[in-house]
Design an enzyme around this catalytic site. Structure first.
Site, mmCIF file in Angstrom:
data_model
loop_
_atom_site.group_PDB
_atom_site.id
_atom_site.type_symbol
_atom_site.label_atom_id
_atom_site.label_comp_id
_atom_site.label_asym_id
_atom_site.label_seq_id
_atom_site.Cartn_x
_atom_site.Cartn_y
_atom_site.Cartn_z
ATOM 1 N N SER A 341 0.865 -1.172 0.000
ATOM 2 C CA SER A 341 0.000 0.000 0.000
ATOM 3 C C SER A 341 0.901 1.221 0.000
ATOM 4 C CB SER A 341 -0.909 0.004 1.239
ATOM 5 O OG SER A 341 -1.875 1.028 1.153
ATOM 6 N N GLU A 342 0.690 2.131 -0.952
ATOM 7 C CA GLU A 342 1.675 3.189 -1.168
ATOM 8 C C GLU A 342 1.788 4.199 -0.030
ATOM 9 O OE1 GLU A 342 -1.759 4.350 -4.102
ATOM 10 O OE2 GLU A 342 -0.919 2.521 -3.246
ATOM 11 N N ASN A 343 0.888 4.134 0.946
ATOM 12 C CA ASN A 343 1.048 5.010 2.107
ATOM 13 C C ASN A 343 1.992 4.420 3.154
ATOM 14 O OD1 ASN A 343 -1.116 3.079 2.520
ATOM 15 N ND2 ASN A 343 -1.563 4.125 4.427
#
Length: 515
Positions: A341-343
């Site tokens: 997840s890019e966060n």
């Protein structure tokens, strides 16, 4: 003249004397507790933000409502004399929370962000000309903040090449009637190793507002799970870094190996008092509920089941919000995939059981999630380093339109704006990351979404490798175009042609869509 022995004895006696001067020297240089203490803790948010001035560039950590320095933001809202801020943040919170408060109080004149999201006030202010908005791809934003703190004035990135970001056609400011008052400047482009890269300038912050789980009086910081996001890169960037911490501890209580930001970057620490909030509470569903959600629309189930066939054992994959997030539910148990997840998560787990939600653990869609066994967490700048570096083998995204040569449009509709998020970065390395689009074949008005050329602003050029709809599966060759490789059961080639504007050839091995 005194003898050598006498001089030696006199000198020894003088070194042994305790004088006020020698006491001061001891306090100054000794390694004991008597020395002057470094203490960056201040008594109140008002004291902490005293250095923030009107027209400053304010870097603000957080992703959605996770890791947002609300205590400091509230203090600025209560100091109406501070105006004209340029706020740099992934997004601007929501109405009534986070930076949304400073938008409503008209203390922000410009936002630098990757996502407008569900903040209708922000969207309306931008489209009506009340605020300037410099939309920036999420990974580029993280790297601009990191570079600014590392003394690097500019860098080249593959993200956004061939889009309005690169060509300078992105509206920065509108007139009250909705017409465009100013556009972004075009970016310099250079070719390295046969691939085009866009130059981006680093961001330099005057003040950074940071939210930490723990901080000590020396300024060492520890972030919890996805609350790291932009906080780490921004903390290292600004001329003055101000931290609100949930727990203020003594030096040594944060293990040295667990210090995410060393105290050298931090100027002030204050106790966080704001309530932690969750933007989107999503709970685990039973297998029956998952099946029911997918089968509300038979076409949706068909798309999701087919997308799940793209997962291979040992793969690292990133999933967009919506339909792509349902695909792992249909992956066989013997296939192990690590979801990114890019966060800031590698090893994304399922949604939490009811009552187990954690405000510090969310996915890129700002939904509550859990961490899988063997997961790791990190800042946004590292997350996008993985993505641009080609370490993610597969990304599955939604789309508004896809062209015959694999161009993707998925961030903007006419009269509405959501923002890029991380999509421009995710599709920037199609040579390393297979880009799969899952979408319905036509829009709500029955118009084709697979076109000769995209009509909406592009997310990426020549990046989509596979298109999965409820009717068909197309392979995409960036130079030759589309090949129909699968059709849904009961769907004819003639029906697919009637609902597809882009031309395509039919595979000699055309088969019924895999389920």
């Amino acid at each position: 003249m005194p003898s050598t022995a006498t001089l030696f004895l006199r000198t020894a006696r003088n070194y042994g004397k305790v004088t006020p001067q020698s006491r001061n020297l001891a306090r100054t240089f000794a390694s004991s507790a008597r020395r002057c203490r470094i203490n960056k803790v201040v008594a109140s948010p008002e004291e902490a933000i005293a250095s923030l001035k009107s027209n400053d560039t304010l870097l603000c950590g957080g992703f959605g409502l996770c890791g947002v320095p609300d205590t400091l933001i509230n203090a600025v809202k209560n100091k109406s004399s501070i105006t004209g801020l340029t706020a740099v943040s992934n997004n601007a919170g929501i109405v009534g929370s986070g930076l949304g408060l400073l938008l409503a109080s008209k203390q922000i004149k410009k936002m630098v962000a990757s996502y407008v999201g569900e903040n209708k006030v922000f969207e309306a202010m931008y489209l009506n000309g009340e605020i300037e908005l410099e939309l920036t791809p999420q990974g580029t934003l993280a790297e601009r903040c990191r570079s600014g703190g590392a003394g690097i004035p500019a860098f080249y990135t593959p993200a956004a090449f061939g889009t309005v970001v690169q060509t300078g056609e992105l509206p920065l400011r509108h007139n009250p009637d909705g017409t465009v008052a100013a556009y972004s400047p075009p970016r310099d482009v250079k070719v390295f190793g046969g691939k085009s890269y866009v130059m981006e300038e680093a961001i330099q912050g005057d003040v950074a507002f940071i939210k930490a789980h723990k901080a000590d009086r020396l300024g060492n910081l520890f972030f919890r799970n996805t609350a790291n996001n932009f906080n780490g890169a921004m903390a290292r960037n600004a001329r003055i870094t101000i931290v609100e911490a949930e727990h203020i501890v003594e030096p040594g209580e944060i293990d040295p190996a667990s210090v995410h930001v060393p105290g050298i970057y931090v100027d002030h620490v204050v106790q966080s008092t704001a309530e932690k909030k969750i933007e989107k509470t999503v709970n685990a569903k039973t297998p029956e509920e998952i099946q029911a959600a997918a089968t509300k629309s038979s076409s949706r189930e068909r798309i999701v089941r087919r997308a799940a066939k793209e997962f291979k054992n040992g793969m690292y994959a990133n999933l967009g919000i919506g339909m792509p997030m349902l695909a792992p539910s249909f992956v066989p148990k013997e296939v192990e995939v690590m979801l990114q997840s890019e966060n800031g998560i590698l090893g994304l787990g399922p949604y939490p059981e009811k009552g187990q939600e954690d405000a510090d653990t969310i996915n890129a869609g700002k939904e509550t999630v859990t961490l899988g066994v063997g997961a790791s967490v990190f800042g946004s700048e590292e997350s996008f380093g993985m993505i641009r570096g080609g370490k993610i083998g597969l990304t599955i995204l939604g789309a508004m339109q896809v062209s015959a040569n694999g161009d993707l449009a998925n961030w903007m509709l006419p009269g509405k704006i959501k923002g890029f998020g991380g999509a421009m970065d995710l599709v920037s390395r199609p040579d390393k990351t297979k880009v799969v689009v899952t979408m319905e074949h036509t829009d709500k008005k029955g118009r084709p979404k697979i076109l000769k050329q995209c009509e909406f602003p592009l997310t990426g050029r020549a990046c989509v490798s596979l298109i999965i709809t409820e009717l068909a599966v197309f392979e995409v060759d960036f130079t030759k175009g589309l090949t129909l490789i699968e059709h849904a059961e009961g769907v004819t080639v003639e029906e697919i042609k009637s609902k597809t504007e882009a031309p395509f050839v039919i595979s000699d091995a055309l088969r019924v869509m895999q389920q």
